[in-house]
Scaffold this motif. Structure first.
Motif, PDB file in Angstrom:
ATOM      1  N   SER A   7       0.839  -1.192   0.000  1.00 56.31           N
ATOM      2  CA  SER A   7       0.000   0.000   0.000  1.00 56.31           C
ATOM      3  C   SER A   7       0.878   1.247   0.000  1.00 56.31           C
ATOM      4  O   SER A   7       1.992   1.229   0.520  1.00 56.31           O
ATOM      5  N   SER A   8       0.347   2.327  -0.574  1.00 56.48           N
ATOM      6  CA  SER A   8       1.076   3.596  -0.577  1.00 56.48           C
ATOM      7  C   SER A   8       0.852   4.385   0.705  1.00 56.48           C
ATOM      8  O   SER A   8       1.590   5.327   0.996  1.00 56.48           O
ATOM      9  N   VAL A   9      -0.159   4.026   1.476  1.00 51.73           N
ATOM     10  CA  VAL A   9      -0.503   4.775   2.686  1.00 51.73           C
ATOM     11  C   VAL A   9       0.661   4.860   3.684  1.00 51.73           C
ATOM     12  O   VAL A   9       0.912   5.938   4.247  1.00 51.73           O
ATOM     13  N   PRO A  10       1.398   3.766   3.946  1.00 45.43           N
ATOM     14  CA  PRO A  10       2.523   3.878   4.890  1.00 45.43           C
ATOM     15  C   PRO A  10       3.573   4.899   4.454  1.00 45.43           C
ATOM     16  O   PRO A  10       4.201   5.545   5.295  1.00 45.43           O
ATOM     17  N   ILE A  11       3.757   5.041   3.145  1.00 45.02           N
ATOM     18  CA  ILE A  11       4.723   6.022   2.645  1.00 45.02           C
ATOM     19  C   ILE A  11       4.242   7.431   2.986  1.00 45.02           C
ATOM     20  O   ILE A  11       5.020   8.283   3.436  1.00 45.02           O
ATOM     21  N   ILE A  12       2.945   7.678   2.799  1.00 46.59           N
ATOM     22  CA  ILE A  12       2.374   8.985   3.136  1.00 46.59           C
ATOM     23  C   ILE A  12       2.523   9.249   4.633  1.00 46.59           C
ATOM     24  O   ILE A  12       2.934  10.341   5.045  1.00 46.59           O
ATOM     25  N   GLU A  13       2.204   8.254   5.448  1.00 44.34           N
ATOM     26  CA  GLU A  13       2.276   8.420   6.903  1.00 44.34           C
ATOM     27  C   GLU A  13       3.703   8.663   7.384  1.00 44.34           C
ATOM     28  O   GLU A  13       3.931   9.384   8.361  1.00 44.34           O
ATOM     29  N   SER A  14       4.670   8.068   6.684  1.00 48.08           N
ATOM     30  CA  SER A  14       6.059   8.185   7.132  1.00 48.08           C
ATOM     31  C   SER A  14       6.635   9.588   6.935  1.00 48.08           C
ATOM     32  O   SER A  14       7.642   9.938   7.539  1.00 48.08           O
ATOM     33  N   VAL A  15       5.991  10.396   6.066  1.00 47.96           N
ATOM     34  CA  VAL A  15       6.466  11.773   5.836  1.00 47.96           C
ATOM     35  C   VAL A  15       5.472  12.804   6.355  1.00 47.96           C
ATOM     36  O   VAL A  15       5.672  14.003   6.190  1.00 47.96           O
ATOM     37  N   TYR A  16       4.412  12.344   6.978  1.00 46.40           N
ATOM     38  CA  TYR A  16       3.289  13.211   7.350  1.00 46.40           C
ATOM     39  C   TYR A  16       3.710  14.429   8.172  1.00 46.40           C
ATOM     40  O   TYR A  16       3.268  15.550   7.927  1.00 46.40           O
ATOM     41  N   ASP A  17       4.553  14.213   9.166  1.00 41.14           N
ATOM     42  CA  ASP A  17       4.932  15.309  10.066  1.00 41.14           C
ATOM     43  C   ASP A  17       5.711  16.426   9.372  1.00 41.14           C
ATOM     44  O   ASP A  17       5.794  17.542   9.878  1.00 41.14           O
TER      45      ASP A  17
END
Length: 282
Positions: A7-17
């Protein structure tokens, strides 16, 4: 239990901050979206979220893609189905989080990076792991696992010892930082010192953009779910232990006969027979 999916979601979450407010709006949209029939063209998505198409491009680049087109192709090709049946709401919540962690780990992990890291560990003269709280407990577990394979490894969770330890660190040393949030200042400072001393330094964190090349040589991204660092439903150690197990398996393959000898010797010292222990799980 369902299959493991990328999934691409973990990549988004990993840079969220590290995202700007408008980029976080974009991130929230893609994290929460469940409509696979949506028109994902940059024009339509920009209109729905009330941002510019240029913002979509900047967001995509922060996620590690060349632009929005590459990001959306990856996003659409890696949707995770939600089709698991559970016996109770409590079981559903916990196992759903477990399944998320497994799927996100699978999505984030890069085999070449893990192989490279396992090889560096195998040839290191000394290894130190820095961590605080739950990350410190995970560091101790990693130390206990790898020590039994003959690796000279030590886990450090005391602030003062962590900072003073840089006098023992040099180019033949591997220094690992465990920090789910990526913002433990004492860990970041100790890792910066180790990097300055030419050690091979690696940070395990859910927020990889919080760490730059002045702090560590590279970052191994760790999976996360909402409020993981608070341990409100599952242990914050879980994603660190999963990645540790994966690295352990790769590490065993480097000079396997030697590792196997060390492992048998460690079992013998505990009066455990390897064959008998393995037969329990057959």
């Amino acid at each position: 239990m369902s299959e493991i999916f990328k999934s691409s979601v973990p990549i988004i979450e990993s840079v969220y901050d590290s995202l700007t407010p408008s980029e976080k709006d974009i991130a929230d949209f893609f994290i929460k979206n469940t409509d696979e029939t949506l028109d994902f063209s940059s024009k339509n998505i920009a209109s729905l979220i009330h941002v510019s198409e240029a913002s979509l491009t900047r967001f995509s680049k922060k996620c590690g893609f060349s632009g929005y087109r590459e990001f959306i192709y990856d996003y659409q090709s890696k949707k995770i189905p939600e089709n698991i049946q559970y016996q109770s709401k409590q079981m559903k919540r916990v196992l759903h989080d477990y399944n998320k962690i497994l799927n996100k780990t699978y999505s984030l992990i890069e085999v070449e990076q893990i192989e490279r890291f396992a090889t560096r560990l195998a040839h290191a003269k000394r290894v130190y792991i820095y961590g605080k709280g739950s990350s410190g407990l995970a560091a101790t577990e990693m130390k206990n696992r790898f020590m039994r394979l003959g690796l000279p490894i030590e886990a450090i969770s005391d602030d003062d010892v962590m900072l003073v330890n840089h006098v023992l660190v040099d180019k033949d040393t591997v220094v690992i930082g465990f920090s789910i949030s990526g913002d433990k200042q004492v860990v970041l400072k100790a890792m910066t010192q180790a990097t300055a001393n030419k050690a091979y330094t690696v940070m395990f964190t859910t927020q990889q953009n919080n760490v730059n090349e002045k702090i560590v040589n590279e970052v191994i991204p760790v999976a996360s779910v909402k409020n993981l660092s608070f341990g409100n439903r599952i242990s914050p150690q879980l994603p660190l232990l999963i990645i540790t197990d994966i690295i352990y398996d790769y590490f065993m393959e480097v000079d396997n006969p030697k590792k196997d000898t060390f492992f048998k010797q460690s079992l013998e010292s505990l009066n455990i027979n390897k064959e008998e222990e393995e037969s329990k799980y057959e």
